[in-house]
Design an enzyme around this catalytic site. Structure first.
Site, PDB file in Angstrom:
ATOM      1  N   LYS A 154     -61.554 -43.553  29.345  1.00  0.00           N
ATOM      2  CA  LYS A 154     -61.592 -44.822  30.081  1.00  0.00           C
ATOM      3  C   LYS A 154     -62.519 -44.632  31.266  1.00  0.00           C
ATOM      4  O   LYS A 154     -62.142 -44.072  32.299  1.00  0.00           O
ATOM      5  CB  LYS A 154     -60.216 -45.246  30.588  1.00  0.00           C
ATOM      6  CG  LYS A 154     -60.251 -46.695  31.125  1.00  0.00           C
ATOM      7  CD  LYS A 154     -59.313 -46.954  32.287  1.00  0.00           C
ATOM      8  CE  LYS A 154     -59.889 -46.723  33.635  1.00  0.00           C
ATOM      9  NZ  LYS A 154     -60.969 -47.658  34.080  1.00  0.00           N
ATOM     10  N   GLU A 178     -60.840 -40.895  54.106  1.00  0.00           N
ATOM     11  CA  GLU A 178     -62.058 -40.784  53.316  1.00  0.00           C
ATOM     12  C   GLU A 178     -62.831 -42.095  53.414  1.00  0.00           C
ATOM     13  O   GLU A 178     -62.284 -43.163  53.159  1.00  0.00           O
ATOM     14  CB  GLU A 178     -61.717 -40.480  51.854  1.00  0.00           C
ATOM     15  CG  GLU A 178     -62.940 -40.211  51.007  1.00  0.00           C
ATOM     16  CD  GLU A 178     -62.571 -39.732  49.600  1.00  0.00           C
ATOM     17  OE1 GLU A 178     -63.248 -38.820  49.102  1.00  0.00           O
ATOM     18  OE2 GLU A 178     -61.614 -40.274  49.010  1.00  0.00           O
ATOM     19  N   CYS A 234     -66.566 -37.124  46.501  1.00  0.00           N
ATOM     20  CA  CYS A 234     -65.265 -36.778  47.080  1.00  0.00           C
ATOM     21  C   CYS A 234     -65.315 -35.483  47.876  1.00  0.00           C
ATOM     22  O   CYS A 234     -64.501 -35.263  48.758  1.00  0.00           O
ATOM     23  CB  CYS A 234     -64.206 -36.704  45.989  1.00  0.00           C
ATOM     24  SG  CYS A 234     -64.825 -36.037  44.455  1.00  0.00           S
ATOM     25  N   GLU A 274     -58.515 -34.804  40.084  1.00  0.00           N
ATOM     26  CA  GLU A 274     -59.540 -34.468  41.084  1.00  0.00           C
ATOM     27  C   GLU A 274     -59.678 -35.719  41.926  1.00  0.00           C
ATOM     28  O   GLU A 274     -60.183 -36.738  41.464  1.00  0.00           O
ATOM     29  CB  GLU A 274     -60.838 -34.062  40.381  1.00  0.00           C
ATOM     30  CG  GLU A 274     -61.829 -33.404  41.329  1.00  0.00           C
ATOM     31  CD  GLU A 274     -62.843 -34.384  41.861  1.00  0.00           C
ATOM     32  OE1 GLU A 274     -62.662 -34.821  43.029  1.00  0.00           O
ATOM     33  OE2 GLU A 274     -63.789 -34.733  41.144  1.00  0.00           O
TER      34      GLU A 274
END
Length: 475
Positions: free
Chosen positions: A172, A381, A281, A247
Site C-alpha cells: 500500500k 518533527e 525522518c 520506521e
C-alpha cells in the site's frame, strides 16, 4: 501508459479495475493542480489481494535462492533502464527536483535491490551446531505500507528483502505519491514475478492500511510513516499477534564538537538537514553548537541556506522543489510561526513562499538560532527545510540535549578527533549515527530507538525482519 493504471490495482499477476470505487485526487505540488485520480481501495480489495498472496506463498517460499536472485536481478536492471521515467514521476507526484530525483531518489532505490542480491548470495538460511539446526524461513504474507517523501526508495527498501526472504507481498503506497508505485508494479510484472507474489492496492491508511494491519492472513506489516500512523498500525495488528516493523518519526541532532572544521561542518549540516526539502525522518534538523561560536555558526548557516535555489522542479538548476503536499506545506508554516512565537531568533527564511513564487507549495529554507529544548521547533518533527541551531556549554550538555527527545532515529557527530567522535556517538540514543558526513551505506542497519520505531531496515538486518527462526533439535 500510466493513465491506464491510475484506477487499477495489481493483484494475482493481473491488473484489475475495481467496481464503483472511490477516486482520490493526485496533486502536482508545484502547480497545486489536480493531475489525475487513483482508485481508493476497500477492505474487500485487501481481502482479494491478501488471498492472492496467501495462495502464492507455499510455492514462492520454496523457490531456490538462484531463482530469487534472478528475479531481483531483473528488477534491478529494469529500474536502471527506466530510471528517467521514475524520476519524472517523482517530480510530478511529490515535487522532487529532477536533479535530486536522478541523483538520489532513483539510484538509491536501485541500490536497495542490489544490496539484497549481495546479501542473498552469501546468507546462510540453515546453520548447524552439533545436533541442533537453526533454520531461517520466510515469515509469510507481508503488508508493506510506504510513505510519500521517498516513495520509490521506501518501496524497494521493503520489497527487495521480502522477495529475497521468499515472502509474498501486498503493497500500500502513499495515496499522495502513487505514480512511482504503479510504475513499480509494471516493473514487477515485466520482471516475471509469479502471480500473487507481489500485489498493489492503492488507498488511504484509514481504509487499506487499517485492513492490512488487522488482517488475520497477514503475517507481518512493515510501515514507514509518522509515529501516529505507526501507533495505529500496531494497535490494529495486536489482536492477530503479527510482526510489526515500524520506521517512524525523528528529530535528529547534529552535534558539532568544538574541534570540528566549522566552515565545512555547518555548510554540510544545513544541506543534510534540508535534503529532500527537509522531508526525511532522519534529517539532522537540530544543530548543536558550542555557545561561544553561535554567531559564527549563524553566519555560516545563513550563507549556505541562501545559496539553495528553490524553484520549478523540472528545471535542472533547481536545488529544492516544493513541499510534497498541501497539508505538509501548512504544517511547516505553522511550525515556522511557532518558532517565531516561542522567541527563537530567525536567522534566515521565514513564513511564506520564496520571492518570485506566487503559487505551489514552495517554502523558504529557514534557520532559527538560540533554540532551547522546550520550544516546539526543538521537540516536534517539522518535516520541512527548517533547522534549529541550539547552543551548548560542554560535551556532556551537548549529549544531554541530543538525547532530550522522544525520538531516536538518526544522529550526526562532527569532530576532527575520530576517537572523541566515536565516544560521543556511543552515548547518543539513536539507531544510526553518522560521523563527519560519511557516504550513504545501503547495508547499514536503519531504524529507531524510542518512538522512532521498532525493527530495522537495509542490508542483512532488513532481510532478517522477513524471516522466522526455527530450531530443529536432534538434527
Amino acid at each position: 501508459m500510466l493513465s491506464e493504471r491510475e484506477t487499477q490495482f495489481y493483484i494475482g499477476g493481473n491488473w484489475h479495475e475495481p467496481v464503483n470505487v472511490m477516486r482520490l485526487p493526485v496533486v502536482d505540488p508545484a502547480s497545486e493542480q489536480v493531475i489525475g485520480h487513483v482508485a481508493s481501495g476497500t477492505a474487500n480489495d485487501v481481502d482479494v489481494a491478501v488471498a492472492a498472496a496467501r495462495q502464492a506463498f507455499p510455492a514462492f517460499s520454496q523457490v531456490s535462492v538462484s531463482e530469487r536472485l534472478g528475479l531481483l536481478g531483473r528488477m534491478h536492471a529494469l529500474l536502471k533502464e527506466r530510471a528517467e521515467t521514475f524520476a519524472e514521476a517523482l517530480v510530478m507526484e511529490m515535487g522532487a527536483a529532477i536533479s535530486f530525483a536522478r541523483a538520489s531518489q532513483v539510484p538509491l532505490a536501485a541500490e536497495h535491490i542490489r544490496v539484497q542480491m549481495e546479501i542473498l548470495k552469501k546468507y546462510r538460511f540453515l546453520t548447524v551446531e552439533e545436533r541442533t539446526a537453526t533454520a531461517k524461513e520466510a515469515i509469510g504474507v507481508c503488508a508493506l505500507v510506504t510513505p510519500w517523501n521517498w516513495p520509490l526508495y521506501q518501496i524497494t527498501a521493503k520489497v527487495a528483502p521480502a522477495i529475497a526472504a521468499g515472502c509474498t507481498i501486498v503493497l500500500k503506497p502513499s495515496e499522495l505519491s502513487p505514480y512511482s508505485a504503479l510504475l513499480f508494479a509494471e516493473l514487477m510484472h515485466d520482471a516475471g514475478i509469479p502471480a500473487g507474489v507481489f500485489n498493489l492496492v492503492n488507498g488511504t491508511g484509514e481504509s487499506v492500511g487499517a485492513a492490512l494491519a488487522s488482517h488475520p492472513d497477514v503475517d507481518m506489516i512493515s510501515i514507514t510513516g509518522s509515529t501516529r500512523a505507526g501507533v495505529l498500525v500496531a494497535q490494529a495488528a495486536a489482536p492477530t499477534v503479527k510482526r510489526v516493523v515500524q520506521e517512524l518519526g525523528g528529530k535528529s541532532p547534529n552535534i558539532l564538537l568544538d574541534d570540528a572544521n566549522f566552515s565545512e561542518a555547518v555548510a554540510k549540516g544545513v544541506l543534510a538537514g534540508m535534503r529532500n526539502v527537509g522531508q526525511s525522518c532522519s534529517a539532522p534538523t537540530r544543530m548543536l553548537v558550542p555557545a561561544h561560536r553561535l554567531d559564527e555558526v549563524e553566519e555560516l548557516a545563513s550563507a549556505t541556506a541562501r545559496t539553495i535555489r528553490v524553484g520549478a522542479p523540472l528545471d535542472p538548476s533547481t536545488d529544492m522543489g516544493p513541499i510534497a503536499n498541501r497539508a505538509q506545506f501548512e504544517r511547516v508554516q505553522i511550525m515556522i510561526q511557532a518558532g517565531i512565537d516561542d522567541g527563537a531568533k530567525l536567522v534566515c527564511g521565514g513564513l511564506g513562499r520564496p520571492a518570485g513564487l506566487e503559487s505551489g507549495f514552495f517554502t523558504q529554507p529557514t534557520i532559527f538560532s538560540g533554540v532551547t529544548s522546550d520550544m516546539r521547533i526543538a521537540r516536534e518533527e517539522i518535516f520541512g527545510p527548517v533547522i534549529s541551531i541550539m547552543p551548548y556549554k560542554d560535551e556532556d550538555e551537548a549529549i544531554s540535549i541530543a538525547n532530550d527527545t522522544v525520538y531516536g532515529l538518526g544522529a550526526h557527530v562532527q569532530s576532527s578527533d575520530p576517537e572523541r567522535a566515536r565516544r560521543v556517538a556511543a552515548r547518543v540514543r539513536a539507531g544510526q549515527v553518522h560521523i563527519n558526513y560519511p557516504p550513504w551505506d545501503g547495508a547499514a542497519a536503519f531504524g529507531g530507538y524510542k518512538r522512532s520505531g521498532n525493527g530495522r531496515e537495509y542490508g542483512v538486518y532488513g532481510l532478517e525482519e522477513y524471516l522466522e527462526t526455527k530450531s530443529i533439535l536432534g538434527y
